[in-house]
Enzyme design. Structure first.
Site, PDB file in Angstrom:
ATOM      1  N   LYS A 123       1.021  -7.154 -14.254  1.00  0.00           N
ATOM      2  CA  LYS A 123       0.961  -7.468 -12.829  1.00  0.00           C
ATOM      3  C   LYS A 123       0.890  -8.994 -12.747  1.00  0.00           C
ATOM      4  O   LYS A 123      -0.184  -9.585 -12.642  1.00  0.00           O
ATOM      5  CB  LYS A 123      -0.290  -6.829 -12.200  1.00  0.00           C
ATOM      6  CG  LYS A 123      -0.515  -7.191 -10.732  1.00  0.00           C
ATOM      7  CD  LYS A 123       0.160  -6.241  -9.791  1.00  0.00           C
ATOM      8  CE  LYS A 123      -0.210  -6.540  -8.352  1.00  0.00           C
ATOM      9  NZ  LYS A 123       0.370  -5.591  -7.401  1.00  0.00           N
ATOM     10  N   GLU A 131       4.961  -4.904 -12.505  1.00  0.00           N
ATOM     11  CA  GLU A 131       4.687  -4.540 -11.105  1.00  0.00           C
ATOM     12  C   GLU A 131       4.675  -5.776 -10.221  1.00  0.00           C
ATOM     13  O   GLU A 131       3.944  -6.734 -10.473  1.00  0.00           O
ATOM     14  CB  GLU A 131       3.343  -3.818 -10.992  1.00  0.00           C
ATOM     15  CG  GLU A 131       3.010  -3.404  -9.568  1.00  0.00           C
ATOM     16  CD  GLU A 131       1.597  -2.850  -9.410  1.00  0.00           C
ATOM     17  OE1 GLU A 131       1.164  -2.696  -8.244  1.00  0.00           O
ATOM     18  OE2 GLU A 131       0.930  -2.589 -10.430  1.00  0.00           O
ATOM     19  N   GLY A 132       5.479  -5.762  -9.180  1.00  0.00           N
ATOM     20  CA  GLY A 132       5.484  -6.861  -8.223  1.00  0.00           C
ATOM     21  C   GLY A 132       4.308  -6.758  -7.262  1.00  0.00           C
ATOM     22  O   GLY A 132       3.438  -5.891  -7.396  1.00  0.00           O
ATOM     23  N   ALA A 133       4.280  -7.653  -6.299  1.00  0.00           N
ATOM     24  CA  ALA A 133       3.251  -7.624  -5.254  1.00  0.00           C
ATOM     25  C   ALA A 133       3.969  -7.398  -3.926  1.00  0.00           C
ATOM     26  O   ALA A 133       4.811  -8.202  -3.532  1.00  0.00           O
ATOM     27  CB  ALA A 133       2.466  -8.932  -5.225  1.00  0.00           C
ATOM     28  N   ASP A 141       0.807  -1.232   0.000  1.00  0.00           N
ATOM     29  CA  ASP A 141       0.000   0.000   0.000  1.00  0.00           C
ATOM     30  C   ASP A 141       0.836   1.276   0.000  1.00  0.00           C
ATOM     31  O   ASP A 141       0.488   2.265   0.660  1.00  0.00           O
ATOM     32  CB  ASP A 141      -0.962   0.022   1.198  1.00  0.00           C
ATOM     33  CG  ASP A 141      -2.046  -1.031   1.085  1.00  0.00           C
ATOM     34  OD1 ASP A 141      -2.427  -1.357  -0.046  1.00  0.00           O
ATOM     35  OD2 ASP A 141      -2.498  -1.528   2.133  1.00  0.00           O
ATOM     36  N   THR A 143      -3.311 -10.661  -5.894  1.00  0.00           N
ATOM     37  CA  THR A 143      -4.120 -11.233  -4.816  1.00  0.00           C
ATOM     38  C   THR A 143      -5.282 -10.283  -4.534  1.00  0.00           C
ATOM     39  O   THR A 143      -5.300  -9.144  -4.996  1.00  0.00           O
ATOM     40  CB  THR A 143      -3.293 -11.454  -3.543  1.00  0.00           C
ATOM     41  OG1 THR A 143      -2.827 -10.192  -3.055  1.00  0.00           O
ATOM     42  CG2 THR A 143      -2.092 -12.360  -3.818  1.00  0.00           C
ATOM     43  N   ASN A 146       6.260   8.601  -2.705  1.00  0.00           N
ATOM     44  CA  ASN A 146       4.837   8.825  -2.927  1.00  0.00           C
ATOM     45  C   ASN A 146       4.193   9.478  -1.699  1.00  0.00           C
ATOM     46  O   ASN A 146       4.749   9.447  -0.603  1.00  0.00           O
ATOM     47  CB  ASN A 146       4.166   7.487  -3.238  1.00  0.00           C
ATOM     48  CG  ASN A 146       2.889   7.653  -4.024  1.00  0.00           C
ATOM     49  OD1 ASN A 146       2.571   8.730  -4.526  1.00  0.00           O
ATOM     50  ND2 ASN A 146       2.134   6.578  -4.157  1.00  0.00           N
TER      51      ASN A 146
END
Length: 243
Positions: A36, A127-129, A11, A40, A187
């Site tokens: 992606k 993009e990883g998780a 997040d 999940t 960010n």
């Protein structure tokens, strides 16, 4: 050219950054796609999750209508809605290895790498998780994916108290594994927050790469506003020698 996007935590805005980058490349006329590989918390798998007796507890179940996959943000940024952006999807919003286990499935790094290879474009954003050390199974993690891809990493951190430690830990992991860092993205940046400004100033002295700060954008549904922050960064990668 490939980029691997990872985060210092969950997040922190990886999907936001990935979609913003995608929009920036598309606006410059590049043939770009965002992938992606592992998703999940995916609503379409919720039936499998509900039928599985090994669900941790009733309170952990999330209504399917509240689950919005990250890769749908790519569509908002301009990616073709019919493009298959992921190869592994799981209902339970957790670490991929655990979510897969709940559905009696197994994630393999080779499967992810083959999927990426089959979907390469002029610019490919992967993009990883979660973070770089998030496990795929008992032996493999996203670090294995990053090493095999041999692609520059875009590291996303939430600019808040603790960001310095999180960023430096990730930098050390990348250095130990000879993985190139392309840019650090801070960010949720706030120009009026003393901690945000201190983090930025300190990390600029430690990181051997550009640092981009992103604020919280409003009315940014197609990512055109946040894409502007990446224009200078992506310009050199649109040179023919890079692609």
């Amino acid at each position: 050219m490939k980029f691997f996007i990872t985060g210092s935590d969950t997040d922190v805005g990886k999907s936001f950054v990935t979609a913003s980058l995608l929009r920036a490349f598309l606006e410059q006329g590049a043939k770009a796609v965002a992938l992606k590989p592992v998703q999940t918390g995916y609503a379409e798998n919720s039936r499998i999750l509900d039928e599985n007796s090994r669900i941790p507890d009733e309170n952990s179940r999330i209504p399917s209508q509240s689950l919005e996959p990250d890769f749908k943000e790519y569509i908002k940024a301009g990616q073709n809605a019919d493009f298959k952006a992921t190869c592994y999807t799981f209902a339970y919003p957790a670490s991929p290895h655990f979510s897969a286990e709940l559905e009696d499935k197994k994630i393999k790094a080779r499967g992810i790498l083959d999927f990426i290879e089959q979907n390469l474009a002029q610019i490919t954003l992967i993009e990883g998780a979660g973070g770089i050390l998030v496990p795929l199974n008992e032996k493999e993690s996203f670090l294995d994916i990053a090493k095999e891809l041999n692609a520059p990493v875009i590291l996303v951190c939430k600019n808040c108290l603790g960001a310095i430690n999180h960023a430096l830990l990730n930098l050390e992991i990348l250095r130990q594994n000879s993985i190139k860092l392309a840019v650090l993205v801070l960010n949720f940046h706030d120009e009026n927050d003393a901690i945000c400004l201190s983090n930025q100033q300190f990390l600029q002295k430690k990181f051997p790469c550009p640092i981009i700060t992103l604020k919280n954008y409003k009315n940014n549904e197609n990512y055109s506003s946040s894409a502007k922050d990446f224009r200078a960064f992506i310009s050199k990668f649109l040179d023919k020698k890079y692609i």
